[in-house]
Motif scaffolding. Structure first.
Motif, short mmCIF file in Angstrom:
data_model
loop_
_atom_site.label_atom_id
_atom_site.label_comp_id
_atom_site.label_asym_id
_atom_site.label_seq_id
_atom_site.Cartn_x
_atom_site.Cartn_y
_atom_site.Cartn_z
N UNK A 61 0.87 -1.29 0.01
CA UNK A 61 -0.03 0.11 -0.14
C UNK A 61 0.97 1.23 0.15
N UNK B 265 8.63 6.09 -14.58
CA UNK B 265 7.58 5.48 -15.00
C UNK B 265 7.63 4.03 -14.79
N UNK C 116 3.25 5.85 -5.88
CA UNK C 116 2.82 5.83 -7.46
C UNK C 116 1.87 6.84 -7.58
N UNK C 117 0.84 6.99 -6.81
CA UNK C 117 -0.43 8.03 -6.82
C UNK C 117 0.28 9.28 -6.94
N UNK D 7 -6.54 -0.07 -4.74
CA UNK D 7 -6.03 -0.81 -3.34
C UNK D 7 -6.44 0.30 -2.28
N UNK E 16 1.77 1.96 -3.39
CA UNK E 16 1.00 2.28 -4.20
C UNK E 16 0.66 4.01 -3.71
N UNK F 91 -4.26 5.18 -16.57
CA UNK F 91 -3.21 4.06 -16.53
C UNK F 91 -3.36 2.94 -15.82
N UNK G 60 7.34 3.08 -11.18
CA UNK G 60 5.95 2.85 -10.93
C UNK G 60 5.28 1.44 -11.77
N UNK G 61 5.81 0.94 -12.94
CA UNK G 61 5.28 -0.24 -13.15
C UNK G 61 5.76 -1.21 -12.39
N UNK H 102 -4.87 0.73 -10.29
CA UNK H 102 -4.64 -0.53 -9.20
C UNK H 102 -4.22 0.10 -7.92
N UNK H 103 -3.36 1.29 -7.98
CA UNK H 103 -2.92 1.85 -6.77
C UNK H 103 -4.23 2.45 -6.04
N UNK I 53 2.12 9.88 -10.22
CA UNK I 53 1.66 9.70 -11.37
C UNK I 53 0.14 10.31 -11.37
N UNK I 54 -0.37 10.44 -10.47
CA UNK I 54 -2.13 10.84 -10.37
C UNK I 54 -2.04 12.20 -11.10
N UNK J 146 -4.21 15.71 -19.11
CA UNK J 146 -3.18 16.19 -19.98
C UNK J 146 -1.74 15.57 -19.70
N UNK J 147 -0.93 15.01 -20.49
CA UNK J 147 0.24 14.54 -20.27
C UNK J 147 1.35 15.03 -21.11
N UNK J 148 2.59 15.07 -20.72
CA UNK J 148 3.77 15.71 -21.34
C UNK J 148 4.42 14.25 -22.32
N UNK K 98 -1.45 1.07 -13.97
CA UNK K 98 -0.74 1.05 -12.89
C UNK K 98 -1.38 1.84 -11.81
N UNK K 99 -1.81 3.15 -12.10
CA UNK K 99 -2.17 4.06 -11.22
C UNK K 99 -3.69 3.74 -10.66
N UNK L 65 2.19 -4.25 -5.75
CA UNK L 65 0.93 -4.09 -5.02
C UNK L 65 -0.30 -4.80 -5.83
N UNK L 66 -0.13 -5.11 -7.03
CA UNK L 66 -0.99 -5.84 -7.80
C UNK L 66 -0.94 -7.22 -7.01
N UNK M 57 11.32 8.64 -17.72
CA UNK M 57 11.04 7.38 -18.23
C UNK M 57 11.14 6.24 -17.06
N UNK N 299 1.69 15.41 -14.97
CA UNK N 299 2.09 15.37 -16.50
C UNK N 299 2.82 14.08 -16.84
N UNK N 300 2.91 13.30 -15.65
CA UNK N 300 3.77 11.74 -15.98
C UNK N 300 5.18 12.01 -15.44
#
Lengths: 340, 141
Positions: A239, A293, A245-246, B47, A242, B38, A296-297, B43-44, A249-250, B20-22, B40-41, A303-304, A290, A254-255
């Motif tokens: 968790x 990212x 990652x949130x 959870x 998780x 996404x 995160x994967x 799932x987080x 990336x949330x 929006x993403x870059x 991956x997100x 966590x999956x 990258x 912009x990633x």
């Protein structure tokens, strides 16, 4: 004599504060403004892992600087005077906003998202540093430009009051802000603002004291990840990943934890500061993004529940060490470029 | 991230907006593109919600067993923690912790109960009478 009527235009952005800054400055005539420029001049990129503090029962990590700073710093660089106001009384807060609306001035508002009706329920947490623009009022509803959305929306008076007076950490207290005086902005000023933003970000990421912030902070997180599984048990440790990652990336980054946005900034900076190394370093930050990212994967697999061995946590930690090193080198190079 | 690599997975956000993403275009220049989500997100976030539901259920049982007062349950139900509930009520965290003891809760004044009820957006009656049963579920049946 022709009077050009200012027309507010909604702009979608990755991040809410960048978006408010971009839209408001463009409204006031600074057409060159883009989200990456606002983010870079305001030194938005950052990293901080606050120990002993949990947020929503997970680690307290941020990938960006303090709420409000991006807008303040960007405006300061461009000689734009900002009006900010917080309120103790709800009535005064409503009165002030309604007055501005009547004057036709688009206003930035800090709000909590827990009671924001147009957010999906799954995203409504007690997060109080969201930003949106109020650009009018119609039939008792405020006209809203929320930068993370594709289109404009609206809020009732009642909902508006609730979100402006959400409580808890970073409580907005009715906070409103808008550019008050916008003078002539020259290319030279933009250039200086860009350089200032780059220098400040390099300093923040490389030289913040202690081991929990900047590139050192990323290593600190890596160190923590190695002990989480033993300390918290596989489920809770998952968790925690998780939550990382949130944060990273949330909606709003912009990633890649704002790293792509920063890379885009360096690319745009090159138009004003002719120094080709900026483009090379933009590539470095793309690489860092990258890797974030990829990290995160990797965490996602844990966590999956597909992998949840200590070695998988170690792998995640190793990736963060690698990212920290790449960013460290990139920021060192960035701080050494001759920019003026 | 290259434009063609931008994930377009399902997510709860889709009901509100695409985000929006870059990303890099085919010439290697930065541009923006919209993403539906996404995995991956997602799932987080899923959870995190499973965890919230579990915590709320544990809180409900704790109230039912007489270990905690309803304040504990509604704090979890409303996704609050002590700093947030403190902000809404004006009570210190240690005061709230005391109010979570069933015996102390019983002796709370109507005024204090009203402050909590307002923070949880429920009536004082609903707060006082919550015994940890699955009332909502039984009403739905």
């Amino acid at each position: 004599m022709s009077i050009m009527e200012k027309q507010f235009k909604h702009i979608q952005a990755a991040h809410c504060e960048n978006g408010v800054a971009t839209s408001l400055l463009r409204y006031h005539g600074l057409q060159f403004m883009t989200e990456p420029l606002a983010f870079g001049m305001g030194s938005g990129i950052f990293y901080l892992h606050i120990p002993f503090l949990t947020i929503s029962n997970g680690p307290a990590i941020t990938y960006r600087s303090m709420p409000g700073w991006i807008f303040s710093r960007t405006c300061k660089s461009l000689g734009v005077k900002v009006h900010r106001e917080k309120f103790r009384s709800e009535e005064a807060a409503v009165k002030f906003l309604d007055q501005k609306v009547k004057e036709g001035v688009p206003v930035g508002c800090q709000v909590g998202v827990f009671n924001l009706p147009y957010f999906p329920p799954e995203y409504r947490f007690h997060f109080n540093a969201h930003n949106l623009i109020v650009y009018g009022k119609e039939n008792g509803n405020y006209l809203i430009s929320d930068p993370v959305m594709e289109t404009v929306t609206h809020l009732s008076e009642e909902d508006m009051l609730k979100v402006r007076f959400a409580k808890g950490p970073l409580a907005p207290k009715g906070h409103v802000y808008f550019p008050e005086e916008v003078g002539i902005v020259t290319d030279e000023m933009i250039k200086k603002g860009i350089i200032k933003g780059i220098k400040r970000s390099s300093r923040d990421m490389l030289h913040i004291p202690g081991n929990i912030g900047g590139v050192a902070g990323i290593k600190y997180t890596a160190k923590k990840i190695r002990i989480w599984r033993d300390k918290l048990g596989p489920r809770k440790a998952g968790l925690y990943l998780g939550q990382i990652v949130r944060m990273q990336e949330e909606i709003g980054t912009g990633g890649g934890g704002f790293r792509f946005l920063f890379a885009a900034f360096l690319e745009q900076a090159h138009q004003y500061v002719k120094q080709d190394q900026l483009l090379e370093l933009s590539e470095e930050f793309t690489k860092a993004g990258d890797l974030w990212r990829a990290s995160a994967v990797n965490m996602g697999r844990i966590y999956k529940g597909r992998l949840n061995e200590q070695k998988d946590f170690e792998e995640s930690a190793d990736l963060l060490i690698q990212i920290s090193d790449i960013e460290k080198q990139a920021f060192i190079k960035l701080s050494k470029i001759k920019l003026d | 991230m290259k434009k063609e690599e931008l994930p377009q997975d399902e997510s709860a956000l889709a009901s509100m907006t695409k985000e929006l993403m870059y990303v890099k275009d085919k010439d290697g220049k930065y541009t923006t593109d919209l993403s539906t989500g996404w995995d991956v997100k997602k799932q987080a976030l899923d959870n995190a919600w499973d965890d919230i539901k579990e915590r709320t259920e544990e809180a409900r049982i704790a109230v039912k067993n007489g270990e905690k007062s309803p304040i504990y349950y509604f704090m979890e139900l409303r996704l609050m923690d002590f700093p947030v509930l403190s902000g809404y009520t004006g009570f210190w965290a240690f005061t709230i912790k005391r109010h979570m003891k069933p015996n102390v809760f019983k002796s709370l004044s109507e005024k204090k109960l009203a402050i909590y009820a307002k923070a949880f957006e429920i009536s004082v009656e609903d707060l006082k009478n919550f015994k940890g049963s699955l009332e909502v579920d039984s009403r739905q049946q």
